[in-house]
Design an enzyme around this catalytic site. Structure first.
Site, PDB file in Angstrom:
ATOM      1  N   SER A   1      40.467 -59.909  81.818  1.00 38.47           N
ATOM      2  CA  SER A   1      40.290 -60.207  80.565  1.00 38.47           C
ATOM      3  C   SER A   1      39.638 -59.402  79.914  1.00 38.47           C
ATOM      4  CB  SER A   1      39.427 -61.573  80.676  1.00 38.47           C
ATOM      5  OG  SER A   1      39.098 -61.886  79.417  1.00 38.47           O
TER       6      SER A   1
ATOM      7  N   GLU B   1      37.347 -60.343  77.603  1.00 42.05           N
ATOM      8  CA  GLU B   1      36.224 -60.974  77.546  1.00 42.05           C
ATOM      9  C   GLU B   1      35.267 -59.720  78.310  1.00 42.05           C
ATOM     10  OE1 GLU B   1      34.049 -63.431  76.814  1.00 42.05           O
ATOM     11  OE2 GLU B   1      35.500 -63.646  74.924  1.00 42.05           O
TER      12      GLU B   1
ATOM     13  N   GLN C   1      39.663 -70.904  86.254  1.00 45.74           N
ATOM     14  CA  GLN C   1      38.868 -71.716  84.999  1.00 45.74           C
ATOM     15  C   GLN C   1      38.755 -70.877  83.867  1.00 45.74           C
ATOM     16  OE1 GLN C   1      37.558 -73.157  82.146  1.00 45.74           O
ATOM     17  NE2 GLN C   1      35.714 -72.297  82.870  1.00 45.74           N
ATOM     18  N   SER C   2      39.612 -70.696  82.610  1.00 45.40           N
ATOM     19  CA  SER C   2      39.732 -69.793  81.776  1.00 45.40           C
ATOM     20  C   SER C   2      38.941 -70.030  80.540  1.00 45.40           C
ATOM     21  CB  SER C   2      41.228 -69.487  81.595  1.00 45.40           C
ATOM     22  OG  SER C   2      42.059 -70.520  81.220  1.00 45.40           O
TER      23      SER C   2
ATOM     24  N   TYR D   1      32.261 -66.800  82.625  1.00 46.66           N
ATOM     25  CA  TYR D   1      33.615 -66.584  82.690  1.00 46.66           C
ATOM     26  C   TYR D   1      33.796 -64.903  82.855  1.00 46.66           C
ATOM     27  CZ  TYR D   1      38.599 -65.540  81.232  1.00 46.66           C
ATOM     28  OH  TYR D   1      39.974 -64.980  81.321  1.00 46.66           O
TER      29      TYR D   1
HETATM   30  O1  G4F Z   1      40.010 -69.614  71.888  1.00 50.01           O
HETATM   31  P1  G4F Z   1      39.054 -69.446  72.543  1.00 50.01           P
HETATM   32  O2  G4F Z   1      38.289 -70.454  73.079  1.00 50.01           O
HETATM   33  O3  G4F Z   1      39.488 -67.925  73.415  1.00 50.01           O
HETATM   34  P2  G4F Z   1      38.041 -66.810  73.869  1.00 50.01           P
HETATM   35  O4  G4F Z   1      36.770 -67.488  74.079  1.00 50.01           O
HETATM   36  O5  G4F Z   1      38.258 -65.745  73.072  1.00 50.01           O
HETATM   37  O6  G4F Z   1      38.704 -66.561  75.373  1.00 50.01           O
HETATM   38  C1  G4F Z   1      40.094 -66.611  75.436  1.00 50.01           C
HETATM   39  O7  G4F Z   1      40.808 -65.215  75.529  1.00 50.01           O
HETATM   40  C2  G4F Z   1      40.112 -64.296  76.619  1.00 50.01           C
HETATM   41  C3  G4F Z   1      40.797 -62.995  76.429  1.00 50.01           C
HETATM   42  O8  G4F Z   1      39.963 -62.390  75.462  1.00 50.01           O
HETATM   43  C4  G4F Z   1      40.538 -64.930  77.922  1.00 50.01           C
HETATM   44  F1  G4F Z   1      40.291 -64.231  79.043  1.00 50.01           F
HETATM   45  C5  G4F Z   1      40.143 -66.412  77.918  1.00 50.01           C
HETATM   46  O9  G4F Z   1      40.468 -67.052  79.168  1.00 50.01           O
HETATM   47  C6  G4F Z   1      40.669 -67.223  76.918  1.00 50.01           C
HETATM   48  O10 G4F Z   1      42.106 -67.203  77.040  1.00 50.01           O
HETATM   49  O11 G4F Z   1      37.842 -68.963  71.348  1.00 50.01           O
HETATM   50  C7  G4F Z   1      38.458 -67.709  70.583  1.00 50.01           C
HETATM   51  C8  G4F Z   1      37.055 -67.657  69.469  1.00 50.01           C
HETATM   52  C9  G4F Z   1      35.596 -67.644  70.258  1.00 50.01           C
HETATM   53  O12 G4F Z   1      34.858 -66.631  69.497  1.00 50.01           O
HETATM   54  C10 G4F Z   1      35.119 -69.105  69.840  1.00 50.01           C
HETATM   55  O13 G4F Z   1      33.677 -68.996  69.720  1.00 50.01           O
HETATM   56  O14 G4F Z   1      36.955 -68.951  68.802  1.00 50.01           O
HETATM   57  C11 G4F Z   1      35.753 -69.174  68.302  1.00 50.01           C
HETATM   58  N1  G4F Z   1      35.693 -70.792  68.050  1.00 50.01           N
HETATM   59  C12 G4F Z   1      35.361 -71.263  67.003  1.00 50.01           C
HETATM   60  N2  G4F Z   1      35.335 -72.587  66.941  1.00 50.01           N
HETATM   61  C13 G4F Z   1      36.113 -71.603  69.097  1.00 50.01           C
HETATM   62  C14 G4F Z   1      35.831 -72.871  68.257  1.00 50.01           C
HETATM   63  N3  G4F Z   1      36.700 -71.609  70.209  1.00 50.01           N
HETATM   64  C15 G4F Z   1      36.941 -72.968  70.735  1.00 50.01           C
HETATM   65  N4  G4F Z   1      37.706 -72.848  72.116  1.00 50.01           N
HETATM   66  N5  G4F Z   1      36.717 -74.023  69.990  1.00 50.01           N
HETATM   67  C16 G4F Z   1      36.128 -74.137  68.877  1.00 50.01           C
HETATM   68  O15 G4F Z   1      35.947 -75.171  68.298  1.00 50.01           O
END
Ligand code: G4F
Length: 333
Positions: A127, A129, A82-83, A150
Site C-alpha cells: 500500500s 500508506e 483489514q484494509s 494498517y
Molecule cells: O478513503 P480512505 O479511508 O482511504 P485511505 O485511508 O487513503 O486508505 C485507502 O488507500 C490506501 C492506499 O493509499 C489503501 F492501502 C487502504 O487500504 C485504503 O484503500 O481515506 C482517504 C482520505 C484520508 O485522508 C481520510 O482521513 O480521506 C480522509 N477522510 C475525510 N473524511 C475520510 C473521511 N476517510 C474516511 N474513510 N471517512 C471520512 O469520513
C-alpha cells in the site's frame, strides 16, 4: 492446460474485479471466503456458478493450507486484509493479525507445500500508506514511514515478501497500490461514502454528510486497472515491486466538489467537518509515479479521475433512487 487461480478476499472490491479478469482469461477460479452470518458476497453474486468458493480465514493457517491443497493454484492473489486505515487505529491488533501476519501465514503455507511452491506465483497488494510522510511523488525507491497500524502491517508484509523471495526463491510480486475506487468500493471509504451520501441527499433520505480531513490529497485510480496490474505482475519472468498509481492527486474536498457538481448540488450546504472522523495521524499527500509499471508491465491507467467520479456518482444516484422506491413489506397483508 487451464491455469488455476486462488483469490483470497474474493468478495472485496479488488478480489471481485480480479475474479472477472481471471475468468475472462479462462482460469479455473477458486475464492477464499470468510464465513459471515450476514452474507458478504454481493460483489460476486454474478460469478457464483463460475467460481469455487472455499471457506477460510487469514488468521487460521489450516484453512489457508486446505485452500492451497484443494485449489492447487498456479497463481495466488492475496486480496484479504483489514484494509480500512481509520479502523486500524481502533483495532490495531486485529489489523496486524490479518493484514500483516495473515500475509506471512500465506507465504509460509506456500513455502511449506514444496510441490506447490516450485511453480506458484503470489500477488501481495502492498500500500502507498507505507510511505506516510515521505514527500510526493512516491516511487518504488521512496523510503517508508508507516503512520498507522494498517501501514505498519502492510510494511511488515511487504518486507516479508522480499525476504521470502531472497531466502526461498518464492515468486511473490508486490503492487504498491495507491487508492483505488469503483462503485464496488466499501461505504466506509471516503469516495464511496461521498457518492452514497450524494444519492441519499438527492432522494431526500439524508440531509448532512459528515466528513473528517478534507485537505488530504490522494491519487485515485479505478479498481479494475489495479486488478489488471496485479495480473500482469504474475505474468513476468521475475517477481518485483511496482507502484500502481494514476500519477495525479486530488484533495478529498476536490472529490466532494466534483461529485456534488455532477449532481447539480452545492456541497457547502450539506458537508460538515466532524472531528469524530479525524484520525490520530493522517497521511497528507499520496501521489505515485508508476513509470516502472508502465515500462515493464506495459500497464496504463484507463480511467481518469473525472470518469471515475462520474461512474460512482451515476451508480449511486441510481441506487438511491431504487432504494427510495422500495416500500417496506407489511407482513399483515
Ligand atoms: O478513503 P480512505 O479511508 O482511504 P485511505 O485511508 O487513503 O486508505 C485507502 O488507500 C490506501 C492506499 O493509499 C489503501 F492501502 C487502504 O487500504 C485504503 O484503500 O481515506 C482517504 C482520505 C484520508 O485522508 C481520510 O482521513 O480521506 C480522509 N477522510 C475525510 N473524511 C475520510 C473521511 N476517510 C474516511 N474513510 N471517512 C471520512 O469520513
Amino acid at each position: 492446460m487451464r491455469k488455476r487461480a486462488l483469490v483470497l478476499g474474493c468478495t472485496g472490491q479488488l478480489g471481485s474485479y480480479l475474479l472477472e479478469l481471471l475468468l475472462e482469461h479462462d482460469y479455473e477460479c477458486y475464492g477464499f471466503v470468510r464465513r459471515s452470518s450476514v452474507g458478504n458476497v454481493s460483489r460476486i453474486l454474478h460469478l457464483y456458478d463460475k467460481v469455487k468458493l472455499i471457506n477460510g480465514d487469514l488468521t487460521d493457517t489450516p484453512s489457508i493450507e486446505a485452500a492451497l491443497r484443494i485449489s492447487k493454484p498456479h497463481e495466488v492473489y492475496n486480496c484479504a486484509a483489514q484494509s480500512q486505515v481509520g479502523t486500524s487505529f481502533i483495532e490495531p491488533i486485529h489489523t496486524a493479525d490479518t493484514t500483516g501476519m495473515g500475509a506471512l501465514r500465506l507465504f509460509e503455507a506456500v513455502r511449506t507445500h514444496t510441490s506447490l511452491s516450485e511453480g506458484v506465483r503470489v500477488y501481495q497488494p502492498s500500500s502507498s500508506e507505507m510511505f506516510g510522510l515521505s514527500s510526493a511523488p512516491q516511487t518504488e525507491e521512496t523510503p517508508f514511514h508507516p503512520d498507522s497500524p494498517y501501514a505498519c502491517a502492510k510494511t511488515f508484509a511487504h518486507h516479508a515478501a522480499q525476504m521470502y523471495r531472497r531466502a526461498y526463491g518464492l515468486f511473490i510480486a508486490c503492487g504498491i497500490n495507491f487508492n483505488f475506487e469503483s462503485p464496488r468500493r466499501g461505504e466506509e471509504f471516503v469516495t464511496r461514502k461521498i457518492t452514497r451520501a450524494l444519492g441519499r441527499i438527492q432522494t431526500g433520505q439524508q440531509s448532512v454528510l459528515r466528513l473528517g480531513n478534507l485537505a488530504a490529497r490522494r491519487d485515485w485510480s479505478h479498481a479494475k486497472d489495479v486488478a489488471q496490474a496485479a495480473w500482469l505482475m504474475l505474468q513476468q519472468s521475475q517477481p518485483d515491486n511496482y507502484v500502481i498509481a494514476s500519477g495525479v492527486s486530488h484533495t478529498v474536498k476536490e472529490f466532494v466538489e466534483t461529485a456534488f457538481n455532477l449532481a447539480g448540488l452545492e456541497w457547502q450546504k450539506y458537508v460538515v467537518v466532524d472531528p469524530q472522523h479525524l484520525r490520530p495521524l493522517d497521511v497528507a499527500h499520496l501521489e505515485g509515479c508508476a513509470n516502472k509499471a508502465k515500462a515493464w508491465l506495459k500497464w496504463e491507467p484507463t480511467v481518469s479521475f473525472l470518469d471515475l467520479v462520474k461512474e460512482m456518482v451515476t451508480h449511486d444516484l441510481q441506487l438511491a433512487d431504487t432504494e427510495s422506491r422500495v416500500e417496506p413489506i407489511d407482513g399483515r397483508k
